[in-house]
Structures are given as C-alpha cells and as structure tokens.
Design a protein around this motif. Structure first.
Motif, PDB file in Angstrom:
ATOM      1  N   VAL A  70      -6.548   6.531  -0.587  1.00 18.24           N
ATOM      2  CA  VAL A  70      -6.882   5.405  -2.089  1.00 18.24           C
ATOM      3  C   VAL A  70      -7.421   6.157  -3.569  1.00 18.24           C
ATOM      4  CG1 VAL A  70      -9.194   3.761  -2.629  1.00 18.24           C
ATOM      5  CG2 VAL A  70      -7.919   3.662  -0.504  1.00 18.24           C
ATOM      6  N   GLN A 119      -2.719  -9.021   1.607  1.00 18.55           N
ATOM      7  CA  GLN A 119      -3.154  -8.476   2.389  1.00 18.55           C
ATOM      8  C   GLN A 119      -1.218  -8.002   2.956  1.00 18.55           C
ATOM      9  OE1 GLN A 119      -5.074 -10.662   4.720  1.00 18.55           O
ATOM     10  NE2 GLN A 119      -7.734  -8.862   4.485  1.00 18.55           N
ATOM     11  N   LEU A 125      -9.598  -6.403   1.613  1.00 20.69           N
ATOM     12  CA  LEU A 125      -7.837  -6.626   0.294  1.00 20.69           C
ATOM     13  C   LEU A 125      -8.339  -7.896  -0.181  1.00 20.69           C
ATOM     14  CD1 LEU A 125      -6.405  -3.689   1.611  1.00 20.69           C
ATOM     15  CD2 LEU A 125      -7.259  -3.529  -0.346  1.00 20.69           C
ATOM     16  N   TRP A 127      -4.707   1.361  10.250  1.00 23.94           N
ATOM     17  CA  TRP A 127      -5.653   0.624   8.831  1.00 23.94           C
ATOM     18  C   TRP A 127      -7.217  -0.002   9.414  1.00 23.94           C
ATOM     19  CZ3 TRP A 127      -4.248   1.159   3.896  1.00 23.94           C
ATOM     20  CH2 TRP A 127      -5.541  -0.046   3.165  1.00 23.94           C
ATOM     21  N   ALA A 140      -9.543  -3.985   5.745  1.00 21.51           N
ATOM     22  CA  ALA A 140      -8.059  -5.253   5.398  1.00 21.51           C
ATOM     23  C   ALA A 140      -8.742  -6.462   4.734  1.00 21.51           C
ATOM     24  CB  ALA A 140      -7.664  -5.440   7.383  1.00 21.51           C
ATOM     25  N   PRO A 195      -1.472  -3.528  -6.551  1.00 21.32           N
ATOM     26  CA  PRO A 195      -2.071  -3.295  -5.934  1.00 21.32           C
ATOM     27  C   PRO A 195      -1.014  -3.869  -4.308  1.00 21.32           C
ATOM     28  CG  PRO A 195      -3.131  -5.144  -7.044  1.00 21.32           C
ATOM     29  CD  PRO A 195      -1.615  -4.084  -7.757  1.00 21.32           C
ATOM     30  N   ALA A 212      -0.890   2.031   3.711  1.00 24.95           N
ATOM     31  CA  ALA A 212      -0.595   1.541   5.245  1.00 24.95           C
ATOM     32  C   ALA A 212       0.811   1.896   5.445  1.00 24.95           C
ATOM     33  CB  ALA A 212      -0.872   0.283   5.304  1.00 24.95           C
ATOM     34  N   GLU A 263      -0.799  -0.812  -1.590  1.00 24.32           N
ATOM     35  CA  GLU A 263      -1.767  -1.085  -0.014  1.00 24.32           C
ATOM     36  C   GLU A 263      -0.037  -0.428   0.450  1.00 24.32           C
ATOM     37  OE1 GLU A 263      -2.786  -5.615   0.197  1.00 24.32           O
ATOM     38  OE2 GLU A 263      -3.945  -5.113  -1.067  1.00 24.32           O
ATOM     39  N   ILE A 305      -0.055  -4.317   3.551  1.00 22.48           N
ATOM     40  CA  ILE A 305      -0.825  -4.124   4.799  1.00 22.48           C
ATOM     41  C   ILE A 305      -0.026  -5.107   5.826  1.00 22.48           C
ATOM     42  CG2 ILE A 305      -2.600  -3.702   6.582  1.00 22.48           C
ATOM     43  CD1 ILE A 305      -4.676  -3.993   4.563  1.00 22.48           C
TER      44      ILE A 305
END
Lengths: 543, 301
Positions: free
Chosen positions: B280, B247, B244, B236, B241, B218, B226, B222, B250
């Motif tokens: 994704v 984070q 998720l 984004w 966001a 993950p 991003a 991410e 991001i």
C-alpha cells in the motif's frame, strides 16, 4: 543594475532562434525599454532573464542570477502578463478580493499585511479593495499586478508589456509611476511594442528584431533616428504644393489620395507657403512617424543557426563601399539556386561581431529633418561603376511600412531564380546577379516608378546631400532617377519610358520636371494646356 | 513559515474552498440518510454501520469525503498553475518543493477535520434516518462493543451503552466491534486522498486531470495490490477488504466476480502485515517521488 549577457533561446532544433545573443545592461536610475514588434522575442528575453525558460546566457541582478537571490521579491519586482491573453490577463483568482489577494502575496513575500494595504492606496485601488477580481478592469488588474510586484519594496522592476491594451489614463499613470521609480534610483526594464511609448517612457531603448538586438540607444538618439516629425497636408491642389515644397527643400511623400506628408519644413512655413501661392488647404497637422528599425537578414529557408547578417541602414558612407555580401544573400537563400546546397559559396562566416556595430547604424545618419537625398548622391556620381550597390539599396529599403514597401523582400530571390537558369553557371559572379536583379526589379517597377516620380519630381539633383537617410523620399528617388538603364546591356529590352529617363542626371534636372508634368497632364486631361489645378485633382483621383 | 502562512491565507480566502467543504458535508449527510433509510430491519452489524457512516456508495471509487478532500488538494495546486500570484518567485527548486510541502501540510489537517466533521454529521443523520425496525447492535448488547469502548464504558461503571441517556444513542453507531479502527482508517483515507490530489495535480499541472487521476487510482491500486498479494501467496485480509470503499478490484483479482468462494482466499491476516503495508505504501511513495522529480525538471509550479 541588470547585466544581460548572451541570452539565446532556440525552441526547436533547426528553427530560427527566438532570441539570439542578446546582450545589454539596464542601469539603475533609468528606465530601459526593450522595443520590438510582436514576436520579436521581448517576452522570451524577459523570461530568460528570470530563468523561467531554459536557454543560454546569463542575467545578473546586482551580480547574482535571479535563482540565486536569497529574497528575490525584495530585490526584483516582476510583472508578467497573467493568465489570459492580452487585455484579458488577470492578476489573480477571479473569486478573490483584491485586499485578500494582496495580503496573501504579502504573506508569501514575508511583509506585513499593512504593506499590502499601503500598496493598494498607492496604486489607487483602495476604494475597490473589497471587490472580487472578476469585477476588475484590465487597468485595475495591471495595477494590482504591479502592487504585487512592489510588495517586497524591490529596487529593480521587470515589466512585460505593462501598458498594453490599457486606456490612455492608465497608460499615463504607468508611465509616470515607472519614470518616478527610475528617477528615484530604481532600475526599470520594460518591454513595449510601440516606439512612441518607448520614447516617452524610457531613458534607453534597446531594439529587438526577430530575437536580435539591432540597436541600443539613449532615448535622444532614438528619437532622432527612429522617430521623425512630419506634417500631414491635405487639400485639392497637392501637386502644386508639392512642387513648391520641394523647391523649398522639404521632403514630400504622397499620403493617401489627396494628401502629402512633408518632412523637413515647419508647419507654419507650409501654411505660409500655401497662403502666398493661393493654395487651398484642408488639413495641416503635425505628427510623428516611426522609422523602421534596421532589419536583420535571416536565412529564411536554411535552419542553420548563427547565420546572421545585419543589413546596415543605408547611409551614404555605407553604400559608398559596397560589399558583395548582401548581394550574394538572395542566391544563398534561394532554394532553387544550383549552388545553394553543396558548394556553399555564399555561406560566409557568420559574423555577429562586425554585424552588431553596424546594426547600431541608425545612430550615424544625421537628422531626418535635414532635407537631403542620400540615394541621389551615389546614383549621380557613379552611375555605371557600381551595380551591386544599386541593387542592394532597394533591397535594404524594402521593409518600409509605407505602401512603397509592397515590393516584398521575397520578390527579389524569385526574380533571381528566373534569371539564373539562363546563366547556367553554378556560381555566378555577383555583379551579374545584380544586373539581373536590377532588371527584374525594373520591369516590376515600371509603372510604379511612373507614379512615384510625381511627388518628388522637382527635386534638384544638386542637393544630393550625403549622410541623411531620408528613407521615404529615397525610395521614390530611387525609382525616378535610377541610373540602371545605363548599366543594362544593349541586348536587354528596356521599356520605352525607362529608356527615355535614362539620361545623365545633370541634364535632366529641369527638363525632367517639365516633361514629367506635361506627360502627366497630357495623359490625364488630354490637353497639354489644361489648367494645373483640375489636373492635379484628377491626378490624385486617378490613383 | 511564510509559505505556510501564504497557503493558509490562500485556502481561506477562496470562496470555492468553503463551498466545496459545505457541499461535501451536506451531500455526505444526505447520502448517508438515504442509505440508512433503506437498511433492512433487524440488528445492524458494525461493518454495515461503518458503511452507513462513511456514506460509501458501491461503484464510486472513493467515499464522498475523500473525494472532496482530493478535489480540494487538486484545486490547491491547480491554483498555483492557473493563477500564479508571483510567478517568478517560484523559479528555484527549493522554493517549489517548500510550496508543495506546505500545501501537503495544510491540506492534510483540513482533510482530517473534514472527515471527522462528516462522521459527526453522518452519525446524527443515520440515527435519525434509520427505520424503526432496525436496532443498532452496539447499543443493545455490550458484547457487540469494540474492546476499547467497552473498557471505557466499564471503567465508567456502566454495564452498557444503553445505560447512557437517550440523546447519546447515535454514539452506538461508531462504537461497534471494529468500527473505531475502520473509522480511523476512513480519516486516514481522506487525508491520503487529499495528498494524492495535490500530487496528481502537481504532476499533471491541472486540477481537473489531477482529480480524474485520483478517481482512477483506487481501482487500479486495489487490483494491483490484490494481484501482487495473490502472486506471493498471501490472502487479502478481511479487515482491509471490509474497509475498502471500492471492492471491485479485489473481487476481480480474486475471481469473486465469477462466483468464486470468498472464504477460500480471504484469510485472517492482520492489517499490520508488512507485505500489505509495503504494497500500500509503495504507490504513495512512488507518487511523491515522481512529483518531486518532475518539479526538478520544471521552472514553474
């Protein structure tokens, strides 16, 4: 019917192949055993048959490779050792119950759960069906794995070391099950390490040595050539008994410090003989001794694959026509030899074709029970004419499991290395090699010959039979009445004892016995007139 | 069909499966309760409510339920490697692929059920653990309800959730504005995590390595996605966001870590933006493809 053709597996490039050109059939209605020492390539061969490993060769199960079978579990039952080494191998997840495990596999195979319960009954696991697998013993694990293999009711069974490390009771159960499966018309292919098990279990025995097939025999022939009955005798007066036994035509070998291993004569006869001559016995027991398989000669140092030669079992016919090949071998293998790399005079064509038939050689020699000395024959009739045969015979005999085998195969090339620089020629003639090899061996074995002479000393040379391998005594005989000293040129110093023994064999027969005995007695008891009985005990103790 | 039956029996016959599921449920509820008990007073907005329900702890790459489902998937494949029941029967490629698909098929619904169960349990736990000063916005104000829920509520002739009997009060938590979509995304995330667990374990042939890989994915994904979006000039999406669990990726990609302004980059692109979907979906597709390709090179699972 399993047809195995040309299975070959090389793990690394340049490494010796784990399995090389393995070809045989496993027929229905019979149990076929794949016999070999650890690391001989049995499991690899089995995995190659199932194509669990990449390799060359084809295995057909009733005409189809395993991967192409539509329902493999219904045609071929497979028992491979589970995860875990040896005895610790488990049949499934330790947290699972036996019944659940088998029902799960039944679902995968596509048979009703009823069948799983049946098999639990059949493998005597019904009482522990509700227990978790972590409580199971190795035997139970193995039986559960067998039950899993039988789920689809296959006609063929492939088992990898099914009885290894199990209790005698479980082994017996497995044997009876597999035999009845074979009798009922199924095809069974099973690997094993022990020749005894192979002889008990199988109808046909395929012997592997370092990945090569060295023998493919029916079990009767296997028993005859590879397993020999002998009698273990133990007591304080073994030297006397040995003399008597040898005069009766038995093969006698020393066994430990105060024991004899006697072949070729019945247990009761030995007992009678001892009784008649007033010899005290402490033990008199039958046993079965395994004869080593014919060995494959491998190029030890070079990674060239396919450089295969099979050393035939020393029978009289084979040694009567000596070929220079096995003699050249140590030179070819020798990394220091000047001719090993470039000119390659010794790297003959790899000859697996002719090699394989001769590998089945053990079929040819007659019963080991027949009291005969194979080596004396050639040694007696042609003492000087044939040096390379004499040099090769000990080489062939080297991989014996008994203590005489403490002359390792490696010793031979080393001896040649020592001799080679003196020669100075890039490609020496084979005959010269043999002389030197011989001499090197001789010097190594001087004292050994002294010792080994004792057990077989009274053998009449006239009985030099033809054809019987009788390996155990043969080694002794070889050291004893070696004709080599006759061949050794005069410029070579020969130990005094050897020179003394270098007489024509015929003349030696009776004198040999006497002188040997007296020499021994004198040495040990410092009195030539010592009584025989204490002398022998002393003698044994002196080992 | 046989493979499915086998896989079901395998999964249900293992005690570890049930232990794992129970542990996830209980742990999830406990974490949710602890988080809820620490919420500051005042109105509880829908995103904060969602975070409580999914028991999302910052700096843990996945929510507990997703992590548990991933472990389940990884164990499911690791079982074939460690304890093969009929090792030779999986020699042929189609059979191994069938087994892999059966595992995906079985583990997916199990993961979805697990996610729903945790949501149910967490709703109750959060409701009970919320301090007295906190009021759930969706319960008190009909305006804070999500559009679908308010339609249903008005269709039933009620003005708001507060008209319902009191024991239904926990329903307000997942009914806030944007909450149903977020919770659906959570269920999907759990299922995807389970599948990823199966695939990573099949790639690495080990349940433990599969789980580790699952945990590492993950943040990596991410950040990667991003960065990709930023390079293409797209912002984004705020909703994504918010959903998720982890984070940091991001934040790192957009420079928020060092005090950058969120609003400057965060636009209001919808979740169905094709670029986002592609970004994704691509890793998942790559993973599945890699697993199938690696299977083709093998002889055993």
């Amino acid at each position: 019917m399993i047809q195995i053709t040309g299975l070959t597996k090389v793990y690394r490039k340049g490494a010796p192949p784990a399995v090389l050109d393995l070809t045989f059939d496993a027929r229905p209605g019979a149990v076929t055993a794949l016999l070999g020492a650890e690391g001989a390539g049995k499991s690899t061969a089995l995995r190659l048959m199932l194509e669990l490993e990449r390799g060359q060769g084809v295995t057909l199960f009733d005409g189809r490779p395993y991967r192409r079978l539509r329902r493999p579990e219904r045609e071929v039952g497979v028992l491979l050792p589970g995860p875990g080494e040896g005895v610790a191998a488990v049949a499934g997840h330790p947290g699972r119950k036996a019944q659940g495990h088998l029902r799960m596999l039944a679902a995968a195979v596509g048979v009703p759960a009823r069948r799983a319960d049946e098999l639990l009954e059949q493998t005597r696991l019904a009482t522990v069906a509700g227990q978790r697998l972590r409580t199971f013993s190795p035997g139970m694990h193995r039986r559960l794995a067998l039950a899993a293999a039988l789920l689809g009711d296959p006609g063929t069974l492939l088992l990898d070391a099914p009885t290894e490390g199990l209790s005698p009771r479980n082994v017996e159960w497995f044997h009876s099950f597999l035999r009845s499966f074979g009798v009922a018309g199924g095809t069974v292919l099973v690997t094993t390490r022990t020749p005894q098990e192979a002889s008990q279990l199988a109808d046909r025995v395929v012997t592997l040595d370092r990945g090569r097939l060295v023998a493919d025999q029916p079990v009767a022939e296997f028993r005859r050539t590879r397993l020999s009955p002998e009698v273990a005798v133990r007591g304080p007066q073994m030297a006397r008994l040995a003399d008597l036994l040898v005069s009766q035509g038995a093969e006698v070998r020393r066994d430990g410090s105060v024991g004899l291993a006697v072949a070729g004569i019945d247990r009761t006869e030995i007992g009678e003989l001892a009784y008649r001559h007033g010899i005290l016995l402490h033990e008199l027991a039958d046993r079965v001794v395994e004869q080593p398989a014919p060995r494959v000669v491998l190029p030890v140092a070079s990674g060239r694959s396919g450089h295969l030669r099979v050393r035939p079992v020393p029978d009289a016919e084979a040694s009567a026509e000596p070929s220079p090949e096995p003699v050249v071998d140590p030179v070819a293998l020798d990394p220091v030899a000047p001719d090993s790399g470039a000119s390659e005079p010794a790297t003959d064509e790899p000859a697996p074709g002719p090699a394989l038939p001769s590998a089945v050689g053990p079929a040819e020699p007659a019963e080991p029970a027949e009291p005969a000395e194979p080596v004396t024959g050639p040694a007696a009739d042609a003492p000087g004419s044939d040096p390379d045969r004499v040099a090769t015979t000990p080489q062939r005999r080297v991989p014996r499991p008994q203590d005489d085998a403490s002359l390792p195969t490696r010793a031979l090339p080393v001896a040649v290395v020592a001799a080679l620089p003196a020669l100075g020629t890039p490609a020496p003639r084979p005959a010269e090699h043999d002389d030197r090899t011989e001499r090197a061996q001789l010097t190594q074995r001087t004292e050994r010959a002294d010792r080994t002479r004792r057990t077989a000393r009274a053998e009449p040379v006239e009985r030099s039979g033809i054809g019987a391998p009788a390996p155990t005594v043969a080694v002794d005989r070889l050291f004893r009445d070696d004709p080599v000293p006759a061949d050794v040129p005069a410029d070579h110093p020969v130990p005094a004892g050897e020179a003394a023994r270098a007489k024509p064999p015929g003349r030696r027969v009776n004198a040999d016995l006497l002188t040997d005995d007296t020499v021994r007695l004198r040495r040990l008891t410092s009195g030539a007139t010592a009584a025989p009985a204490p002398a022998t005990t002393d003698d044994h103790r002196s080992e | 069909m046989r493979v499915l039956a086998y896989e079901l029996r395998r999964l249900c016959g293992l005690r570890s499966t049930w232990l794992l599921l129970a542990a996830v449920l209980i742990g999830d509820a406990a974490v949710a309760a602890v988080l809820a008990s620490q919420t500051p007073g005042g109105q509880l907005a829908a995103p904060a409510g969602v975070r409580l329900l999914t028991a999302t702890v910052p700096l843990i790459p996945l929510p507990f339920a997703a992590l548990g489902a991933g472990v389940l998937g990884a164990l499911s494949y690791g079982h074939e490697v460690r304890h093969p029941g009929l090792p030779a029967s999986l020699v042929s490629y189609p059979r191994r692929v069938r087994l892999l698909l059966a595992k995906l098929l079985v583990v997916g619904p199990v993961a979805a059920l697990l996610a729903l169960a945790t949501l149910l349990l967490d709703t109750v736990a959060v409701h009970l653990a919320l301090p007295g000063g906190v009021t759930v916005a969706a319960w008190a104000e009909p305006a804070a309800l999500s559009a679908r829920v308010s339609e249903v509520v008005s269709g039933a002739g009620l003005s708001g959730l507060s008209d319902l009997p009191g024991f239904l009060a926990p329903l307000a938590l997942p009914a806030g504005h944007g909450a149903p979509a977020a919770l659906l995304a959570f269920v999907l995330l759990t299922v995807v995590a389970a599948w990823t667990g199966v695939l990573t374990a099949s790639l690495t042939r080990s349940a433990a390595v599969g789980v580790l890989l699952l945990c590492a994915l993950p943040p990596l994904l991410e950040s990667g996605v991003a960065l990709l979006l930023r390079r293409t000039g797209r912002p984004w999406p705020v909703r994504a966001a918010e959903l998720l669990p982890f984070q940091s990726g991001i934040e790192w990609a957009y420079g928020w870590v060092y005090g950058g302004a969120h609003e400057a980059v965060v636009g209001s692109v919808s979740l169905t933006d094709p670029a986002l979907l592609a970004a994704v979906a691509a890793p998942a597709a790559v993973l599945l493809l890699a697993a199938l390709l690696v299977q083709a090179r093998r002889r055993t699972p």
